[in-house]
Scaffold this active site. Sequence first.
Site, PDB file in Angstrom:
ATOM      1  N   TYR A 155      20.481 -12.206  19.926  1.00  0.00           N
ATOM      2  CA  TYR A 155      19.493 -13.293  19.767  1.00  0.00           C
ATOM      3  C   TYR A 155      18.318 -12.821  18.902  1.00  0.00           C
ATOM      4  O   TYR A 155      17.895 -13.515  17.964  1.00  0.00           O
ATOM      5  CB  TYR A 155      19.017 -13.701  21.163  1.00  0.00           C
ATOM      6  N   LYS A 159      17.101 -14.230  15.152  1.00  0.00           N
ATOM      7  CA  LYS A 159      15.765 -14.783  14.890  1.00  0.00           C
ATOM      8  C   LYS A 159      14.989 -13.917  13.889  1.00  0.00           C
ATOM      9  O   LYS A 159      14.179 -14.436  13.118  1.00  0.00           O
ATOM     10  CB  LYS A 159      14.992 -14.934  16.210  1.00  0.00           C
TER      11      LYS A 159
HETATM   12  P1  NDP Z   1      18.207 -25.976  24.828  1.00  0.00           P
HETATM   13  O1  NDP Z   1      19.349 -25.162  25.340  1.00  0.00           O
HETATM   14  O2  NDP Z   1      17.414 -26.791  25.776  1.00  0.00           O
HETATM   15  O3  NDP Z   1      18.704 -26.912  23.624  1.00  0.00           O
HETATM   16  C1  NDP Z   1      19.467 -26.380  22.597  1.00  0.00           C
HETATM   17  C2  NDP Z   1      19.735 -27.465  21.571  1.00  0.00           C
HETATM   18  O4  NDP Z   1      20.522 -26.895  20.511  1.00  0.00           O
HETATM   19  C3  NDP Z   1      20.512 -28.623  22.137  1.00  0.00           C
HETATM   20  O5  NDP Z   1      20.067 -29.833  21.576  1.00  0.00           O
HETATM   21  C4  NDP Z   1      21.932 -28.330  21.681  1.00  0.00           C
HETATM   22  O6  NDP Z   1      22.720 -29.512  21.508  1.00  0.00           O
HETATM   23  C5  NDP Z   1      21.693 -27.680  20.329  1.00  0.00           C
HETATM   24  N1  NDP Z   1      22.822 -26.846  19.905  1.00  0.00           N
HETATM   25  C6  NDP Z   1      23.282 -25.708  20.474  1.00  0.00           C
HETATM   26  N2  NDP Z   1      24.361 -25.268  19.806  1.00  0.00           N
HETATM   27  C7  NDP Z   1      24.570 -26.142  18.779  1.00  0.00           C
HETATM   28  C8  NDP Z   1      25.523 -26.239  17.735  1.00  0.00           C
HETATM   29  N3  NDP Z   1      26.504 -25.330  17.580  1.00  0.00           N
HETATM   30  N4  NDP Z   1      25.446 -27.277  16.882  1.00  0.00           N
HETATM   31  C9  NDP Z   1      24.465 -28.221  17.003  1.00  0.00           C
HETATM   32  N5  NDP Z   1      23.539 -28.189  17.982  1.00  0.00           N
HETATM   33  C10 NDP Z   1      23.596 -27.160  18.861  1.00  0.00           C
HETATM   34  O7  NDP Z   1      17.266 -24.926  24.068  1.00  0.00           O
HETATM   35  P2  NDP Z   1      15.719 -24.990  23.713  1.00  0.00           P
HETATM   36  O8  NDP Z   1      15.291 -26.377  23.486  1.00  0.00           O
HETATM   37  O9  NDP Z   1      15.005 -24.144  24.672  1.00  0.00           O
HETATM   38  O10 NDP Z   1      15.749 -24.175  22.319  1.00  0.00           O
HETATM   39  C11 NDP Z   1      15.597 -24.820  21.058  1.00  0.00           C
HETATM   40  C12 NDP Z   1      15.319 -23.749  20.010  1.00  0.00           C
HETATM   41  O11 NDP Z   1      14.128 -23.041  20.373  1.00  0.00           O
HETATM   42  C13 NDP Z   1      16.432 -22.696  19.898  1.00  0.00           C
HETATM   43  O12 NDP Z   1      16.594 -22.328  18.561  1.00  0.00           O
HETATM   44  C14 NDP Z   1      15.870 -21.536  20.697  1.00  0.00           C
HETATM   45  O13 NDP Z   1      16.404 -20.310  20.279  1.00  0.00           O
HETATM   46  C15 NDP Z   1      14.387 -21.650  20.391  1.00  0.00           C
HETATM   47  N6  NDP Z   1      13.542 -20.999  21.374  1.00  0.00           N
HETATM   48  C16 NDP Z   1      13.488 -21.413  22.665  1.00  0.00           C
HETATM   49  C17 NDP Z   1      12.659 -20.763  23.562  1.00  0.00           C
HETATM   50  C18 NDP Z   1      12.527 -21.168  24.975  1.00  0.00           C
HETATM   51  O14 NDP Z   1      11.833 -20.457  25.723  1.00  0.00           O
HETATM   52  N7  NDP Z   1      13.119 -22.259  25.430  1.00  0.00           N
HETATM   53  C19 NDP Z   1      11.852 -19.610  23.153  1.00  0.00           C
HETATM   54  C20 NDP Z   1      11.976 -19.262  21.769  1.00  0.00           C
HETATM   55  C21 NDP Z   1      12.786 -19.943  20.932  1.00  0.00           C
HETATM   56  P3  NDP Z   1      24.126 -29.681  22.290  1.00  0.00           P
HETATM   57  O15 NDP Z   1      23.800 -29.743  23.757  1.00  0.00           O
HETATM   58  O16 NDP Z   1      24.707 -30.945  21.741  1.00  0.00           O
HETATM   59  O17 NDP Z   1      24.939 -28.451  21.946  1.00  0.00           O
END
Ligand code: NDP
Length: 247
Positions: A155, A159
């Site tokens: 991860y 990033k």
């Molecule tokens: P969630 O797990 O809540 O949501 C992830 C999202 O990404 C979903 O909408 C999911 O859609 C989509 N997704 C995952 N895989 C794919 C794929 N192969 N193709 C298209 N869509 C995909 O995560 P967060 O909202 O927490 O995270 C969002 C971003 O923020 C990420 O990049 C994460 O790394 C980053 N982030 C989050 C942090 C946190 O503390 N939450 C901290 C730092 C960064 P679907 O369900 O349809 O797959």
Amino acid sequence: MDLKGKNCLVTGGGRGIGRAIALQLAEYGANVAVTYSRSADAANETVTEIETLGARGMALQADATNFAKAEEVINTLTEEWGSIDVLVNNAGIAQDNLILRMSEENWDAVLDTNLKSVFNYCKAATKPMMRARGGSVINIGSVVGISGNAGQSNYAASKAGMIGFTKSYAKELASRNIRANVVAPGYILTEMTEKLSENVLEAIKTETPLGRAGNPDEVSNVVAFLASDLSSYITGEVIRVDGGMAM
Ligand code: NDP
């Protein structure tokens, strides 16, 4: 903040941080398309909310790891709405493990979803943004891409790679008025982090100067600013939204 007339795409915009971003962009008047891989219901609900705010919305099924799908999404958007002005690469996953236990599949899945996807959508969106004489790309990174984290080598690498990609892309496209920045959240309360144990959450609070986890709106506030013309002189930047954790 005024985003009226801007056409935006948020990958993974149906849930979590992506959903907060999509809704906030729409609140400021932008039209917002979201992609999803599995969560069709969530994406459709988000689009309904976008439309309730008076903006245009669109949900498109597209695995972010697939380059041909990315091209298809960008083509659909530019054909239906005429342009793509703001691209938010938000789709991401975590498959944490110590390196001795991390499988090749864990590595490939996380690098493909979090980093290759950024290449896919940036490459596909560049020509239309050049034609429109400008655009803003916002990539959702993470503080661990700056600091590293035990158990998250895949991860953190994805990033950190995103930061190098974004700075290179920003330098290549600056003369075309296309800006690119990274927003690097700390711990934000979403489904991705709700699996963490109470002990880990307590430790996060202790390590965070502001003393708490963040919420998705605190990330989308910064994304909306970077999407807007208020940030017109900012490119190649990494903005942490982490309560001071990585300072
Ligand atoms: P969630 O797990 O809540 O949501 C992830 C999202 O990404 C979903 O909408 C999911 O859609 C989509 N997704 C995952 N895989 C794919 C794929 N192969 N193709 C298209 N869509 C995909 O995560 P967060 O909202 O927490 O995270 C969002 C971003 O923020 C990420 O990049 C994460 O790394 C980053 N982030 C989050 C942090 C946190 O503390 N939450 C901290 C730092 C960064 P679907 O369900 O349809 O797959």
